[in-house]
Design an enzyme around this catalytic site. Sequence first.
Site, short mmCIF file in Angstrom:
data_model
loop_
_atom_site.label_atom_id
_atom_site.label_comp_id
_atom_site.label_asym_id
_atom_site.label_seq_id
_atom_site.Cartn_x
_atom_site.Cartn_y
_atom_site.Cartn_z
N LYS A 108 0.31 -16.99 6.89
CA LYS A 108 1.17 -17.32 5.74
C LYS A 108 1.50 -15.98 5.08
O LYS A 108 0.73 -15.44 4.30
CB LYS A 108 0.43 -18.24 4.77
CG LYS A 108 1.33 -19.19 3.99
CD LYS A 108 2.39 -18.53 3.13
CE LYS A 108 1.82 -17.99 1.84
NZ LYS A 108 2.81 -17.14 1.11
N GLY B 167 -7.27 -6.41 -5.20
CA GLY B 167 -6.64 -5.30 -5.94
C GLY B 167 -7.58 -4.15 -6.25
O GLY B 167 -8.77 -4.18 -5.92
N ASN C 179 3.29 -5.76 0.63
CA ASN C 179 3.47 -4.30 0.56
C ASN C 179 3.46 -3.63 1.93
O ASN C 179 4.16 -2.65 2.14
CB ASN C 179 2.47 -3.66 -0.41
CG ASN C 179 1.03 -3.93 -0.07
OD1 ASN C 179 0.72 -4.92 0.57
ND2 ASN C 179 0.15 -3.06 -0.48
N GLU D 276 -9.50 -9.08 0.65
CA GLU D 276 -9.04 -7.70 0.41
C GLU D 276 -8.15 -7.75 -0.82
O GLU D 276 -7.00 -8.18 -0.73
CB GLU D 276 -8.24 -7.18 1.61
CG GLU D 276 -9.01 -7.13 2.92
CD GLU D 276 -10.00 -5.99 2.98
OE1 GLU D 276 -10.03 -5.15 2.06
OE2 GLU D 276 -10.78 -5.95 3.95
N GLU E 243 -11.96 -5.09 6.89
CA GLU E 243 -10.99 -4.96 7.98
C GLU E 243 -11.44 -3.75 8.79
O GLU E 243 -12.17 -2.90 8.30
CB GLU E 243 -9.59 -4.71 7.43
CG GLU E 243 -8.96 -5.96 6.85
CD GLU E 243 -7.59 -5.72 6.26
OE1 GLU E 243 -6.88 -6.68 6.03
OE2 GLU E 243 -7.23 -4.55 6.00
N CYS F 86 -2.78 -0.99 -2.23
CA CYS F 86 -3.98 -1.39 -2.98
C CYS F 86 -4.82 -0.18 -3.34
O CYS F 86 -5.61 -0.23 -4.27
CB CYS F 86 -4.79 -2.36 -2.13
SG CYS F 86 -5.09 -1.71 -0.49
#
Length: 504
Positions: free
Chosen positions: A183, A259, A160, A257, A470, A291
Amino acid sequence: MTSLIHEFLKPGTNKGLFYGGRFQQPHQRAVIEVFNPANAKLFTTVPDATADDVQAAVTAARSAFAGWSELDPLDRSRHLHAFANVLRTHMSQLAILESTITGRSIREMNAQMARIPEWLEYFASIAIGLEGESNVVKGGYVTMTHYEPLGPVALLTPWNHPILILVKKLAAALAAGNTCVIKPSELAPVSSLVLAALATEAGLPDGVVNVVTGGPATGAALCAADDIHYIDLTGGTATGRKVASLAGERLIRTTMELGGKTPIIVCEDADIEGAIAGTLFAAFVASGQTCVSGARFLVHDEIYDRFVEGIATRAEQIIVGDPMDEATQMGPVISQKSKDRCLKMIEQAKADGAKMVAGTSPLDLSAEFVNGFYVRPTVFKDVETHHELFLEEVFGPVISITRFKGDDEAMEMANIGTFGLGVSIWSRDIARAHRLSLKVRGGVVWLNDHHRNDPRSVWGGVRDSGFGKENGWDALRAYLTKKSVIVRTAAGYDDWFKGSGRYG
Ligand code: NAD
């Protein structure tokens, strides 16, 4: 490097994987197809990396680790500032690339891209201020702590916000002295490859930033690689459970991190026009695919009808269409699967008895976009707390609105379920809003705004929305381990087994 971005903007460009400072051909020819969500056409392919490819990338990250981790933090910081500058130079091209592959409108991507270098600059800056401690302790000792990076780490990202989410993780991991294997999502893998090449252009040593493309199997191979020492995942809760289980078996740390189903609580004393404008943004930016998308609206009874009418009217006015057109306000969702999920949830909400107040008229798309994965901004009112739309993450532009009568009821409804990520509370009474912020479950709570994100402002969820942070010092420290060094300064020596030693 603009030419590299141009190359990737040409349909069909597949330059392989990126590790050891260059594009590399995969061990096998299998590819992942990447579609343009705006027209549903195949845009390009990337390698579907095997476990051998993953191992080669991890080996490259290991080879680079000693040199990178032993650099003085000030030198690493200079590298990251140089990387930020290179990103700034290529910002508008990166925005076009990101828009092409995610379907996000170019207006959104330009705005988001402008802030992304700040994450590199922030972590480059705070990492040089990371200091250990030293204590003189009883018995004649000096204890010291040193921060050490962990080694090669795995960064697994969703589709996203491919560049934003990657840079948030990458900046912290690199500033701490780790090397990375990325990845990216199989749905939007291209910009990560370009970013790794830009890191090399900025002068980062070969092997510090590596990318393997592929799907869940490639991600799983990376998480299982022996020489990976941390996993930072942004993705769905089901993926989080699998990855965290594997990390648990391997005893390596993780950030998850995941949903959410973000409640938006609009009190009767809110600035209603401001709340409508702000929550419209919360719900429909990125076509509702963040999210923390405002998804579960709880609106006070006294203003319910006025608010519902206002947001439904504004939702109907959102301009949906070609992501590359500056006038477009909302692009498609990422895939046919995503579109089908939205449409299925819309049908279920109708069957449950909720009332659809926006999204009823058909989309007016030109021939080029009729097959694109478009979903109209859709608003349901009178959604009940047991309805699917109240409980499940849609990850698309479909919102639910439910009425509440008092703060206790609002909190009870907001806290239904097991997610705990974003929340926003809208009230002119900041003391009331703050009281509610303490009672609501979530990791990021906005008062009278939504979606605001800054490198200094920690970000992360609780319960099924994950753990770890984060942004901020927390993110940097997560990528480090603290080593304690104890120096004997007492004279002489102890001899425990001859009866002269101390214990402890
Ligand atoms: P996803 O879980 O399908 O994939 C995320 C990444 O994990 C991809 O790179 C994928 O290939 C990889 N992956 C999937 N299965 C794996 C496995 N078994 N082992 C290792 N890797 C695996 O998520 P998505 O559809 O790309 O993203 C949407 C989800 O991400 C939503 O649920 C959204 O809420 C969440 N999200 C959370 C945040 C946050 O900050 N909390 C931010 C953005 C998105």
